[in-house]
Design an enzyme around this catalytic site. Structure first.
Site, PDB file in Angstrom:
ATOM      1  N   ARG A  14       0.835  -1.212   0.000  1.00 27.38           N
ATOM      2  CA  ARG A  14       0.000   0.000   0.000  1.00 27.38           C
ATOM      3  C   ARG A  14       0.866   1.256   0.000  1.00 27.38           C
ATOM      4  NH1 ARG A  14      -4.790   0.610  -1.296  1.00 27.38           N
ATOM      5  NH2 ARG A  14      -5.467  -1.094   0.056  1.00 27.38           N
TER       6      ARG A  14
ATOM      7  N   ARG B 203       1.655  -6.085  -9.891  1.00 23.45           N
ATOM      8  CA  ARG B 203       2.016  -5.513  -8.576  1.00 23.45           C
ATOM      9  C   ARG B 203       2.216  -6.583  -7.508  1.00 23.45           C
ATOM     10  NH1 ARG B 203      -3.183  -2.664  -5.565  1.00 23.45           N
ATOM     11  NH2 ARG B 203      -4.677  -4.333  -5.894  1.00 23.45           N
TER      12      ARG B 203
ATOM     13  N   HIS C  61       0.138   3.928 -10.353  1.00 19.68           N
ATOM     14  CA  HIS C  61      -0.828   4.288  -9.311  1.00 19.68           C
ATOM     15  C   HIS C  61      -0.125   5.110  -8.221  1.00 19.68           C
ATOM     16  CE1 HIS C  61      -3.986   3.662  -6.338  1.00 19.68           C
ATOM     17  NE2 HIS C  61      -4.640   2.812  -7.112  1.00 19.68           N
TER      18      HIS C  61
ATOM     19  N   ASP D 133     -12.724   9.433  -6.158  1.00 16.43           N
ATOM     20  CA  ASP D 133     -12.254   8.307  -6.966  1.00 16.43           C
ATOM     21  C   ASP D 133     -12.754   8.546  -8.388  1.00 16.43           C
ATOM     22  OD1 ASP D 133     -11.332   5.928  -7.949  1.00 16.43           O
ATOM     23  OD2 ASP D 133     -12.330   4.650  -6.472  1.00 16.43           O
TER      24      ASP D 133
ATOM     25  N   GLU E  15      -2.762   9.232 -10.861  1.00 16.17           N
ATOM     26  CA  GLU E  15      -2.298   8.052 -11.577  1.00 16.17           C
ATOM     27  C   GLU E  15      -2.307   8.280 -13.085  1.00 16.17           C
ATOM     28  OE1 GLU E  15      -4.774   4.780 -10.144  1.00 16.17           O
ATOM     29  OE2 GLU E  15      -5.123   5.939  -8.338  1.00 16.17           O
TER      30      GLU E  15
HETATM   31  O1  TA6 Z   1      -7.063   3.860  -8.685  1.00 13.86           O
HETATM   32  C1  TA6 Z   1      -8.065   4.079  -7.760  1.00 13.86           C
HETATM   33  C2  TA6 Z   1      -8.544   2.735  -7.272  1.00 13.86           C
HETATM   34  O2  TA6 Z   1      -8.908   1.937  -8.351  1.00 13.86           O
HETATM   35  C3  TA6 Z   1      -9.662   2.934  -6.252  1.00 13.86           C
HETATM   36  O3  TA6 Z   1     -10.921   2.541  -6.745  1.00 13.86           O
HETATM   37  C4  TA6 Z   1      -9.193   2.204  -5.026  1.00 13.86           C
HETATM   38  O4  TA6 Z   1      -9.779   0.999  -4.851  1.00 13.86           O
HETATM   39  C5  TA6 Z   1      -7.694   2.153  -5.236  1.00 13.86           C
HETATM   40  O5  TA6 Z   1      -7.482   2.062  -6.602  1.00 13.86           O
HETATM   41  C6  TA6 Z   1      -6.864   1.194  -4.432  1.00 13.86           C
HETATM   42  O6  TA6 Z   1      -7.022  -0.124  -4.804  1.00 13.86           O
HETATM   43  P1  TA6 Z   1      -6.336  -1.268  -3.944  1.00 13.86           P
HETATM   44  O7  TA6 Z   1      -6.688  -2.554  -4.623  1.00 13.86           O
HETATM   45  O8  TA6 Z   1      -4.861  -0.998  -3.959  1.00 13.86           O
HETATM   46  O9  TA6 Z   1      -6.923  -1.154  -2.563  1.00 13.86           O
END
Ligand code: TA6
Length: 294
Positions: free
Chosen positions: A72, A95, A163, A208, A268
């Site tokens: 994260r 990832r 991201h 988002d 992103e």
């Molecule tokens: O890029 C934004 C997103 O797609 C959100 O919808 C949110 O879920 C985020 O990515 C994080 O995703 P993750 O799977 O890393 O918790």
């Protein structure tokens, strides 16, 4: 240590291997003091600090480094699928796989490759080679991505995002400029076709959004009192995602502190709305560049 430097990134930057990663990070350095750390797991940049010692990326202090779950924070590479827009695990497979570091003579540059394997073909039945390069220069972090269709017969398509979790002092005081006039899909309400009116977007709750039709040479600027970061992306990426989980999702995410959302904003560089189609032997390249102006 700079108090803003995330705990785990600080560990990653130390020589004692304190970060419980399955393999140590690759450390990039410039004589001026800029540094970056990149984990082979996910080819994920975990830390970037500028010459003034300021950490520019957000890495959750509760991030998990078990070599299986996504990490994260930092800059995850979402390939070959963005979010849940397809049958693969969320944000694709890149990832959560270990990439192969490539030899480099340049202490400010690292690159990694990921090729299809039995494990990837079980999930995504395609022959591919992906490459991620990370280049540190004065005040800048440049990420380059390349995908090659290494099959000799079958085309495939994909969606993609870098991201990037950008670190802010306080999301309530942060503004993102450069989105005005772009159409977006609001993932929170599932409404499409909205147009961004704000010259500077502020954040007083969860956001988002997938902004689309990002013109070539567009530049975004993340502004806070005393800080400015310029964000640009390649013409091959026509979408930009802006994400902040807000307090409720931040508290619900097991690998993020309750107030983690206060210190981050994801901006992103992405190719989502128009999946990229690659013919056998064809390559595709993309990049995102972060430039600290202040
Ligand atoms: O890029 C934004 C997103 O797609 C959100 O919808 C949110 O879920 C985020 O990515 C994080 O995703 P993750 O799977 O890393 O918790």
């Amino acid at each position: 240590m700079n108090p803003e430097q995330p705990r785990a990134a600080a560990a990653a930057a130390s020589a004692d291997g304190a970060l419980p990663l399955e393999t140590p990070c690759i450390e990039l350095k410039l004589p001026g003091g800029e540094r970056a750390s990149v984990a082979p797991f996910g080819a994920q940049v975990l830390s970037w600090s500028t010459a003034d010692g300021v950490e520019r990326l957000y890495l959750s202090p509760d991030a998990v480094f078990d070599g299986a779950l996504p990490i994260r924070g930092g800059i995850p590479v979402c390939f070959p699928q963005f979010n849940v827009r397809g049958p693969l695990p969320k944000h694709g497979i890149a990832r959560t796989l270990r990439w192969q570091p490539q030899p480099s003579d340049d202490p400010a540059c690292a690159s990694f490759t990921l090729r299809d394997s039995e494990a990837t073909r079980r999930l995504w039945p395609h022959a591919f080679e992906a490459r991620l390069s990370v280049q540190l220069s004065s005040g800048c972090l440049h990420l380059g991505f390349e995908a090659l269709n290494s099959s000799d017969s079958a085309p495939w398509s994909f969606t993609f995002a870098l991201h990037s979790y950008l670190r802010v002092r306080n999301i309530g005081q942060a503004r993102l400029a450069g989105l005005q006039g772009l159409g977006f899909w609001d993932a929170l309400t599932d409404r499409r076709g909205q147009i961004e009116r704000a010259g500077e977007l502020g954040f007083d709750g969860p956001v988002d959004r997938v902004y689309s039709g990002v013109p070539a040479h567009a530049a975004f600027e993340l502004r806070e009192p005393g800080r400015r970061l310029r964000i640009t992306q390649s013409e091959t990426l026509a979408d930009t995602v802006v994400w902040n989980p807000g307090v409720e999702l931040s508290a619900a995410l097991p690998d993020m502190p309750r107030d983690g959302y206060l210190q981050m904003l994801c901006v992103e560089a992405a190719g989502i709305e128009q999946p990229v189609q690659l013919e056998p032997g064809q390559r595709w390249q993309a990049w995102q560049r972060l430039e600290a102006l202040e």
